[in-house]
Design a protein around this motif. Structure first.
Motif, PDB file in Angstrom:
ATOM      1  N   THR A 307      12.284 -25.976 -38.250  1.00  0.00           N
ATOM      2  CA  THR A 307      11.525 -24.303 -38.319  1.00  0.00           C
ATOM      3  C   THR A 307      11.878 -23.686 -36.835  1.00  0.00           C
ATOM      4  O   THR A 307      11.758 -24.729 -35.357  1.00  0.00           O
ATOM      5  CB  THR A 307       9.681 -24.056 -38.565  1.00  0.00           C
ATOM      6  OG1 THR A 307      10.029 -22.969 -37.375  1.00  0.00           O
ATOM      7  CG2 THR A 307       9.713 -25.526 -37.662  1.00  0.00           C
ATOM      8  N   ARG A 308      11.872 -22.329 -36.030  1.00  0.00           N
ATOM      9  CA  ARG A 308      11.804 -21.893 -34.993  1.00  0.00           C
ATOM     10  C   ARG A 308      10.528 -22.342 -34.610  1.00  0.00           C
ATOM     11  O   ARG A 308      10.265 -22.162 -33.001  1.00  0.00           O
ATOM     12  CB  ARG A 308      11.702 -20.668 -35.265  1.00  0.00           C
ATOM     13  CG  ARG A 308      12.234 -20.018 -33.821  1.00  0.00           C
ATOM     14  CD  ARG A 308      13.365 -19.588 -33.025  1.00  0.00           C
ATOM     15  NE  ARG A 308      13.468 -19.239 -32.024  1.00  0.00           N
ATOM     16  CZ  ARG A 308      12.776 -19.306 -30.850  1.00  0.00           C
ATOM     17  NH1 ARG A 308      12.032 -20.912 -30.712  1.00  0.00           N
ATOM     18  NH2 ARG A 308      13.133 -19.331 -29.991  1.00  0.00           N
ATOM     19  N   ALA A 309       9.739 -22.344 -34.226  1.00  0.00           N
ATOM     20  CA  ALA A 309       7.855 -22.998 -34.045  1.00  0.00           C
ATOM     21  C   ALA A 309       8.440 -24.209 -33.722  1.00  0.00           C
ATOM     22  O   ALA A 309       8.005 -25.034 -34.711  1.00  0.00           O
ATOM     23  CB  ALA A 309       7.178 -22.535 -35.185  1.00  0.00           C
ATOM     24  N   SER A 310       8.856 -24.399 -32.581  1.00  0.00           N
ATOM     25  CA  SER A 310       9.054 -25.697 -31.982  1.00  0.00           C
ATOM     26  C   SER A 310       7.914 -26.954 -32.379  1.00  0.00           C
ATOM     27  O   SER A 310       8.021 -27.586 -32.358  1.00  0.00           O
ATOM     28  CB  SER A 310      10.133 -25.953 -31.313  1.00  0.00           C
ATOM     29  OG  SER A 310       9.109 -25.430 -29.713  1.00  0.00           O
ATOM     30  N   ALA A 311       6.621 -25.938 -32.099  1.00  0.00           N
ATOM     31  CA  ALA A 311       5.437 -26.982 -32.374  1.00  0.00           C
ATOM     32  C   ALA A 311       5.294 -27.971 -33.291  1.00  0.00           C
ATOM     33  O   ALA A 311       4.195 -28.632 -33.435  1.00  0.00           O
ATOM     34  CB  ALA A 311       3.854 -25.956 -31.069  1.00  0.00           C
ATOM     35  N   MET A 312       5.575 -26.897 -34.869  1.00  0.00           N
ATOM     36  CA  MET A 312       4.858 -27.483 -35.502  1.00  0.00           C
ATOM     37  C   MET A 312       7.039 -28.166 -36.417  1.00  0.00           C
ATOM     38  O   MET A 312       6.947 -28.543 -37.538  1.00  0.00           O
ATOM     39  CB  MET A 312       5.094 -26.229 -36.594  1.00  0.00           C
ATOM     40  CG  MET A 312       3.691 -25.442 -36.467  1.00  0.00           C
ATOM     41  SD  MET A 312       2.877 -24.422 -37.387  1.00  0.00           S
ATOM     42  CE  MET A 312       4.074 -23.453 -37.625  1.00  0.00           C
ATOM     43  N   ASN A 313       7.546 -28.752 -35.877  1.00  0.00           N
ATOM     44  CA  ASN A 313       8.963 -29.251 -36.054  1.00  0.00           C
ATOM     45  C   ASN A 313       8.593 -30.883 -36.483  1.00  0.00           C
ATOM     46  O   ASN A 313       9.338 -31.180 -35.434  1.00  0.00           O
ATOM     47  CB  ASN A 313       9.801 -28.848 -34.963  1.00  0.00           C
ATOM     48  CG  ASN A 313      11.251 -29.110 -36.148  1.00  0.00           C
ATOM     49  OD1 ASN A 313      11.201 -28.506 -36.920  1.00  0.00           O
ATOM     50  ND2 ASN A 313      12.675 -29.156 -34.929  1.00  0.00           N
ATOM     51  N   ILE A 314       7.733 -31.299 -36.647  1.00  0.00           N
ATOM     52  CA  ILE A 314       7.131 -32.124 -36.959  1.00  0.00           C
ATOM     53  C   ILE A 314       7.109 -32.843 -39.031  1.00  0.00           C
ATOM     54  O   ILE A 314       6.871 -32.273 -39.738  1.00  0.00           O
ATOM     55  CB  ILE A 314       6.154 -32.740 -36.752  1.00  0.00           C
ATOM     56  CG1 ILE A 314       5.602 -32.698 -35.424  1.00  0.00           C
ATOM     57  CG2 ILE A 314       5.572 -34.343 -37.059  1.00  0.00           C
ATOM     58  CD1 ILE A 314       4.304 -32.522 -34.806  1.00  0.00           C
ATOM     59  N   GLY A 315       8.022 -33.666 -39.100  1.00  0.00           N
ATOM     60  CA  GLY A 315       8.577 -33.750 -40.748  1.00  0.00           C
ATOM     61  C   GLY A 315       7.614 -34.994 -41.246  1.00  0.00           C
ATOM     62  O   GLY A 315       7.472 -34.791 -42.580  1.00  0.00           O
ATOM     63  N   ASN A 316       7.175 -35.529 -40.446  1.00  0.00           N
ATOM     64  CA  ASN A 316       5.800 -36.812 -40.829  1.00  0.00           C
ATOM     65  C   ASN A 316       5.052 -36.974 -40.208  1.00  0.00           C
ATOM     66  O   ASN A 316       4.268 -37.674 -39.265  1.00  0.00           O
ATOM     67  CB  ASN A 316       6.642 -37.668 -40.755  1.00  0.00           C
ATOM     68  CG  ASN A 316       6.134 -39.284 -41.707  1.00  0.00           C
ATOM     69  OD1 ASN A 316       4.922 -39.013 -42.065  1.00  0.00           O
ATOM     70  ND2 ASN A 316       6.270 -40.232 -40.443  1.00  0.00           N
ATOM     71  N   PRO A 317       4.132 -36.077 -40.376  1.00  0.00           N
ATOM     72  CA  PRO A 317       2.474 -35.976 -39.566  1.00  0.00           C
ATOM     73  C   PRO A 317       1.674 -36.992 -39.517  1.00  0.00           C
ATOM     74  O   PRO A 317       1.258 -37.724 -40.418  1.00  0.00           O
ATOM     75  CB  PRO A 317       1.694 -34.639 -39.855  1.00  0.00           C
ATOM     76  CG  PRO A 317       3.080 -34.117 -40.588  1.00  0.00           C
ATOM     77  CD  PRO A 317       3.876 -35.180 -41.190  1.00  0.00           C
ATOM     78  N   PRO A 318       1.586 -37.312 -38.163  1.00  0.00           N
ATOM     79  CA  PRO A 318       0.950 -38.656 -38.110  1.00  0.00           C
ATOM     80  C   PRO A 318      -0.414 -38.837 -38.484  1.00  0.00           C
ATOM     81  O   PRO A 318      -1.377 -39.847 -38.567  1.00  0.00           O
ATOM     82  CB  PRO A 318       0.693 -39.244 -36.996  1.00  0.00           C
ATOM     83  CG  PRO A 318       1.186 -37.725 -35.757  1.00  0.00           C
ATOM     84  CD  PRO A 318       2.085 -37.150 -36.593  1.00  0.00           C
ATOM     85  N   SER A 319      -1.535 -37.740 -38.188  1.00  0.00           N
ATOM     86  CA  SER A 319      -2.735 -37.259 -38.721  1.00  0.00           C
ATOM     87  C   SER A 319      -2.266 -36.707 -40.190  1.00  0.00           C
ATOM     88  O   SER A 319      -3.408 -36.787 -40.534  1.00  0.00           O
ATOM     89  CB  SER A 319      -3.214 -36.500 -37.647  1.00  0.00           C
ATOM     90  OG  SER A 319      -3.778 -37.096 -36.638  1.00  0.00           O
ATOM     91  N   TRP A 320      -1.743 -36.828 -41.024  1.00  0.00           N
ATOM     92  CA  TRP A 320      -2.085 -36.742 -42.144  1.00  0.00           C
ATOM     93  C   TRP A 320      -2.362 -36.631 -43.541  1.00  0.00           C
ATOM     94  O   TRP A 320      -3.685 -36.247 -44.061  1.00  0.00           O
ATOM     95  CB  TRP A 320      -0.220 -36.686 -42.963  1.00  0.00           C
ATOM     96  CG  TRP A 320      -0.161 -37.566 -43.300  1.00  0.00           C
ATOM     97  CD1 TRP A 320       0.800 -38.427 -43.584  1.00  0.00           C
ATOM     98  CD2 TRP A 320      -0.473 -37.819 -45.305  1.00  0.00           C
ATOM     99  NE1 TRP A 320       0.769 -40.005 -44.355  1.00  0.00           N
ATOM    100  CE2 TRP A 320       0.207 -39.558 -44.967  1.00  0.00           C
ATOM    101  CE3 TRP A 320      -0.904 -37.710 -46.236  1.00  0.00           C
ATOM    102  CZ2 TRP A 320       0.295 -40.131 -46.839  1.00  0.00           C
ATOM    103  CZ3 TRP A 320      -1.246 -38.860 -47.369  1.00  0.00           C
ATOM    104  CH2 TRP A 320      -0.870 -40.028 -47.630  1.00  0.00           C
ATOM    105  N   ARG A 321      -3.404 -38.787 -42.987  1.00  0.00           N
ATOM    106  CA  ARG A 321      -4.625 -38.897 -44.538  1.00  0.00           C
ATOM    107  C   ARG A 321      -5.646 -38.434 -43.691  1.00  0.00           C
ATOM    108  O   ARG A 321      -6.654 -38.981 -44.189  1.00  0.00           O
ATOM    109  CB  ARG A 321      -3.987 -41.083 -43.884  1.00  0.00           C
ATOM    110  CG  ARG A 321      -2.721 -41.309 -44.304  1.00  0.00           C
ATOM    111  CD  ARG A 321      -3.322 -42.434 -44.323  1.00  0.00           C
ATOM    112  NE  ARG A 321      -1.893 -43.211 -45.142  1.00  0.00           N
ATOM    113  CZ  ARG A 321      -1.532 -42.952 -46.428  1.00  0.00           C
ATOM    114  NH1 ARG A 321      -2.472 -42.669 -47.578  1.00  0.00           N
ATOM    115  NH2 ARG A 321      -0.529 -43.353 -46.954  1.00  0.00           N
ATOM    116  N   LYS A 322      -5.838 -37.825 -42.780  1.00  0.00           N
ATOM    117  CA  LYS A 322      -7.331 -37.606 -41.626  1.00  0.00           C
ATOM    118  C   LYS A 322      -7.110 -36.125 -42.522  1.00  0.00           C
ATOM    119  O   LYS A 322      -8.766 -35.288 -43.108  1.00  0.00           O
ATOM    120  CB  LYS A 322      -7.321 -37.658 -40.393  1.00  0.00           C
ATOM    121  CG  LYS A 322      -7.009 -38.601 -39.655  1.00  0.00           C
ATOM    122  CD  LYS A 322      -7.444 -39.003 -38.765  1.00  0.00           C
ATOM    123  CE  LYS A 322      -7.172 -39.990 -37.648  1.00  0.00           C
ATOM    124  NZ  LYS A 322      -7.326 -40.352 -36.734  1.00  0.00           N
TER     125      LYS A 322
END
Length: 425
Positions: A307-322
């Motif tokens: 994504t062009r929005a580089s701060a969100m360019n994360i495919g496996n978010p570490p906090s997804w379980r929360k």
């Protein structure tokens, strides 16, 4: 909630439910991620409101003038005052924007400009708490994997506290401005061929052995510090909340923290209602939204986020379980918006006189989408969390606005006629 450990807090595993005391850690023995849980049942919400108001006006220039440590009783009451580090984080503006409300199609919209934090992003709220906790343990080398904003914040607080910092960052898809800011604060930066997620995995495996205090969002104190964003939002609104709060989703620490903070305020009777959370991801990096949309419980990472929005360019978010707990508590929803929609929304926020980096603009794009599909009513109100400063991504500014610059032909003098042509073009 169970019994507190050492009379202060307990670490609770989100996987197996274990309550953990003793040695500080980020993961449970089962591999699950941990949360800090505190018992606020004996606290008086009205008294806390009065205390927070007093600190806002009378404690400026002290540690309690911070937009994080003003709320210390709800964030980290166990930390000694001499370990608290602050750069005056928080205390960010909340701006009513008619232009952004009209673009979203709703009655009222306020922009919470976390971009006004000292390092230019919302990361400062959580990092102040994480670094303070590390200092209380005697740590002096702080580390993170980062797409940019976390690294700049980490490096700033490490430098301010007289400590060292190490940053592991992907070699591509990161704003150069953020890396330059990080190195300016004195961090040692390692760029590598891999993703943010690879960097997280490395630090989880080797952080302790290398003597590093890891400050990514898996660190429970990061979440506790970031709760202050919604505490401050509520205080600015005199504890009367909007119908919706829109949050961009990358690592998903922000939605986890704000949901947790809203739960604190609600249980203490400090707010008039629970606003609904709208979590917005970029289409090219939206694995959590896909899971929610498909009503599934199995999370499937995106191996090649883009994504062009580089701060969100994360495919496996570490906090997804929360994050699911925040949506469940607030009857929240998720959305995924295209890069084009993000950049269109960024233009509106920039021209409103506030400005933001692309990831922040996902909030406005998401509100517009949710209004269009009928999820949000035209008469409802919202607050959008702008997570990063517009100068965090200088390339995006050039991409969007280079047409607003006139380059005079060689030898042609500046004249009123030239200015008239430029204004009228």
């Amino acid at each position: 909630m169970g019994n507190e450990i050492d009379g202060e807090y307990m670490l609770c595993c989100l996987e197996c439910g274990a309550e953990i005391g003793g040695h500080w850690r980020i993961r449970c023995d089962c591999g699950g991620i941990l949360e800090l849980w505190r018992d606020f049942s004996g606290m008086d919400g009205e008294r806390l409101q009065q205390l927070f108001e007093q600190r806002l006006y009378l404690e400026r220039g002290t540690v309690y003038g911070s937009g994080v440590w003003r709320y210390k009783e709800l964030i980290a009451p166990e930390l000694p005052e001499n370990a608290l580090t602050t750069r005056g984080e928080g205390n960010t503006g909340l701006y009513l924007s008619q232009a952004c409300a009209a673009y979203a199609g709703i009655r009222e919209l306020r922009l919470k400009a976390q971009s006004e934090n000292p390092s230019g992003s919302f990361k400062d709220n959580g990092m102040a708490a994480a670094v303070s906790h590390g200092l209380s343990l005697g740590k002096n080398v702080f580390a993170c994997s980062s797409t940019g904003n976390t690294s700049a914040s980490l490096a700033m607080y490490a430098a301010w506290s007289g400590s060292s910092s190490l940053v592991i960052a992907p070699a591509s898809n990161i704003s150069p401005a953020k890396i330059n800011q990080t190195t300016a604060y004195g961090a040692q930066v390692i760029r590598f061929d891999g993703t943010y997620d690879d960097g997280i995995a490395f630090l989880e495996k080797w952080g302790d052995a290398l003597g590093l205090y890891v400050c990514n969002s898996l660190n429970p104190y990061r979440i506790e510090g970031q709760k202050s964003i919604v505490y401050e939002l509520a205080q600015q609104l005199q504890w009367k909340m909007p119908d919706w709060i829109a949050i961009p989703g990358g690592a998903l620490s922000n939605v986890s923290a704000l949901g947790k903070g809203l739960g604190d305020l609600w249980r203490l009777g400090m707010i008039d209602k629970l606003p609904r959370i709208a979590l917005v991801q970029a289409e090219g990096a939206s694995p959590f939204h896909r899971m929610v949309e498909q009503k599934g419980k199995t999370f499937v990472p995106e191996p090649n986020p883009r994504t062009r929005a580089s701060a969100m360019n994360i495919g496996n978010p570490p906090s997804w379980r929360k994050a699911p707990a925040a949506l469940e508590l607030t009857q929240g929803v998720t959305a995924a918006v295209s890069d084009e929609e993000i950049m269109l929304a960024k233009r509106v926020i920039d021209r409103s006189g506030i400005g933001c980096e692309p990831a922040s603009a996902a909030t406005l794009a998401g509100l517009k989408m949710l209004r269009t599909d009928g999820t949000i009513d035209k008469d409802e109100t919202a607050a959008a969390i702008l997570t990063g400063h517009m100068l965090k991504d200088a390339d995006a500014l050039e991409e969007l606005y280079s047409g607003g610059i006139m380059h005079m032909p060689g030898g042609e003098p500046l004249s009123p006629e030239v200015v008239r042509r430029f204004i009228l073009k």
